[in-house]
Design a protein around this motif. Structure first.
Motif, PDB file in Angstrom:
ATOM      1  N   LEU A   1       0.939  -1.098   0.083  1.00  0.00           N
ATOM      2  CA  LEU A   1       0.138   0.120   0.122  1.00  0.00           C
ATOM      3  C   LEU A   1       1.045   1.595   0.101  1.00  0.00           C
ATOM      4  N   ILE A   2       1.986   1.289   0.530  1.00  0.00           N
ATOM      5  CA  ILE A   2       2.928   2.518   0.723  1.00  0.00           C
ATOM      6  C   ILE A   2       2.977   2.973  -0.709  1.00  0.00           C
ATOM      7  N   GLY A   3       3.589   2.084  -1.646  1.00  0.00           N
ATOM      8  CA  GLY A   3       3.886   2.625  -2.966  1.00  0.00           C
ATOM      9  C   GLY A   3       2.781   3.173  -3.801  1.00  0.00           C
ATOM     10  N   ASN A   4       1.493   2.314  -3.330  1.00  0.00           N
ATOM     11  CA  ASN A   4       0.340   2.870  -4.249  1.00  0.00           C
ATOM     12  C   ASN A   4      -0.096   4.437  -3.704  1.00  0.00           C
ATOM     13  N   VAL A   5       0.109   4.650  -2.286  1.00  0.00           N
ATOM     14  CA  VAL A   5      -0.208   5.932  -1.730  1.00  0.00           C
ATOM     15  C   VAL A   5       0.706   6.862  -2.083  1.00  0.00           C
ATOM     16  N   VAL A   6       1.931   6.548  -2.341  1.00  0.00           N
ATOM     17  CA  VAL A   6       3.111   7.615  -2.735  1.00  0.00           C
ATOM     18  C   VAL A   6       2.745   8.172  -4.308  1.00  0.00           C
ATOM     19  N   VAL A   7       2.416   7.145  -5.181  1.00  0.00           N
ATOM     20  CA  VAL A   7       2.146   7.487  -6.501  1.00  0.00           C
ATOM     21  C   VAL A   7       0.938   8.253  -6.521  1.00  0.00           C
ATOM     22  N   ALA A   8      -0.003   8.037  -5.939  1.00  0.00           N
ATOM     23  CA  ALA A   8      -1.447   8.858  -5.841  1.00  0.00           C
ATOM     24  C   ALA A   8      -1.156  10.212  -5.357  1.00  0.00           C
ATOM     25  N   LEU A   9      -0.498  10.224  -4.180  1.00  0.00           N
ATOM     26  CA  LEU A   9       0.040  11.698  -3.663  1.00  0.00           C
ATOM     27  C   LEU A   9       0.760  12.520  -4.681  1.00  0.00           C
ATOM     28  N   LEU A  10       1.749  11.925  -5.231  1.00  0.00           N
ATOM     29  CA  LEU A  10       2.471  12.753  -6.376  1.00  0.00           C
ATOM     30  C   LEU A  10       1.858  13.386  -7.405  1.00  0.00           C
ATOM     31  N   LEU A  11       0.565  12.522  -7.973  1.00  0.00           N
ATOM     32  CA  LEU A  11      -0.138  12.898  -8.869  1.00  0.00           C
ATOM     33  C   LEU A  11      -1.068  13.896  -8.593  1.00  0.00           C
ATOM     34  N   SER A  12      -1.537  14.031  -7.333  1.00  0.00           N
ATOM     35  CA  SER A  12      -2.524  14.944  -6.553  1.00  0.00           C
ATOM     36  C   SER A  12      -1.671  16.067  -6.374  1.00  0.00           C
ATOM     37  N   PHE A  13      -0.197  15.903  -6.172  1.00  0.00           N
ATOM     38  CA  PHE A  13       0.502  17.085  -5.721  1.00  0.00           C
ATOM     39  C   PHE A  13       0.673  17.938  -7.169  1.00  0.00           C
ATOM     40  N   SER A  14       0.781  17.315  -8.222  1.00  0.00           N
ATOM     41  CA  SER A  14       0.921  18.222  -9.383  1.00  0.00           C
ATOM     42  C   SER A  14      -0.367  19.058  -9.618  1.00  0.00           C
TER      43      SER A  14
END
Length: 306
Positions: free
Chosen positions: A136-149
């Motif tokens: 789950l950590i990797g999933n959350v990190v990728v989703a957060l990076l997209l939202s931060f864009s």
């Protein structure tokens, strides 16, 4: 063509489109000052795209063995492009993106903001090298990076132009960007979990500990099904609270965002084959596209009502 595949050019085009839509389909249509000139905003988009491209390259470098199991026909690093060339490309893309971020941070007289780009680049490297192997950590990190864009638009274009006189107005627009960032996070985390199911066999062979490997495919599908209900409820509540007076926006969101989300939720219950999961992943990508495009519909509907 191999280079374009390596950097996942379709995803980069979606990223650039998203950032351009928010500026020219939303912020530019409002009566507010913006901190960046058009060409400077173009550099912000380019910086984001370059760092994301570098992230895809380093991910492909670390994923060579996994990709050989999951999608052998799509492997580029080690076949069409050598690992050394891929590393050189990664450094060139990432350094260029961070350098542009450093320049823009000085343009808005916030040199400390350059650390944002360094942090994003470092997170992408950590994701590729270790975080994606953690449940789950990797999933959350990728989703957060997209939202931060999405959030970075407010940081570089709204925040520096905020003064006491327009503080409340700017706060509203920043909160709208934040709402879209949350939407992007919810959709993208579902998509990342779907991709984990698709790549389950190869990930297992490489000793990764993704959610479907840890608890099984069927249990993961049930979790995704439950999680997919959340954005449906959130969007319906959001429409009821903020957008009910905007008829065209309401119709648009119900048809092009809520409708496909409900279809996704129903299909999720019976999905089992790779082909079905591929369709669900593609459906989420289109939902994200139409969800982002709704900001233009909101702007035009508000202007028409006015």
């Amino acid at each position: 063509m191999n280079f374009l595949k390596l950097i996942r050019y379709q995803n980069l085009l979606m990223l650039a489109f998203m950032q351009l839509i928010f500026r020219y389909g939303f912020l530019k249509l409002q009566n507010i000052p913006l901190a960046l000139a058009d060409w400077q905003y173009g550099l912000l988009v380019l910086s984001t795209v370059l760092i994301a491209a570098g992230g895809y390259v380093i991910n492909n470098i670390f994923d060579q063995e996994t990709d050989n199991d999951n999608k052998p026909n799509d492997v580029i690093v080690g076949k069409s492009i050598s690992e050394t060339q891929a590393y050189n490309l990664y450094f060139a893309l990432t350094v260029s993106g961070v350098a542009l971020g450093f320049y823009l941070s000085n343009v808005i007289q916030k040199p400390g903001f350059a650390s944002i780009f360094i942090l994003i680049a470092a997170t992408l490297y950590l994701y590729a090298s270790s975080l994606k192997q953690m449940m789950l950590i990797g999933n959350v990190v990728v989703a957060l990076l997209l939202s931060f864009s999405v959030i970075i638009i407010g940081i570089f274009d709204l925040y520096p132009a905020t003064v006491i006189e327009n503080q409340q107005q700017m706060k509203v627009f920043f909160s709208i960007l934040l709402d879209y960032a949350i939407f992007a996070f919810m959709i993208n985390i579902l998509r990342e979990m779907i991709k984990d199911i698709q790549d389950m066999d190869g990930d297992y062979n490489q000793g990764m500990n993704t959610l479907p490997i840890a608890i099984g495919k069927l249990r993961t599908c049930k979790i995704i099904f439950i999680l997919s209900i959340i954005p449906i409820l959130v969007i319906l509540l959001y429409i009821n609270k903020y957008l009910l007076d905007l008829l065209w926006v309401t119709i648009y969101l119900l048809l092009f965002v809520c409708g496909p989300l409900i279809l996704f939720t129903v299909k999720m219950l019976k999905a089992y084959t790779k082909k079905e999961f591929y369709f669900l992943s593609l459906l989420l990508k289109w939902m994200l596209f139409f969800g982002i495009l709704s900001v233009v519909v909101i702007s035009l509907n508000m202007k028409y009502n006015a």
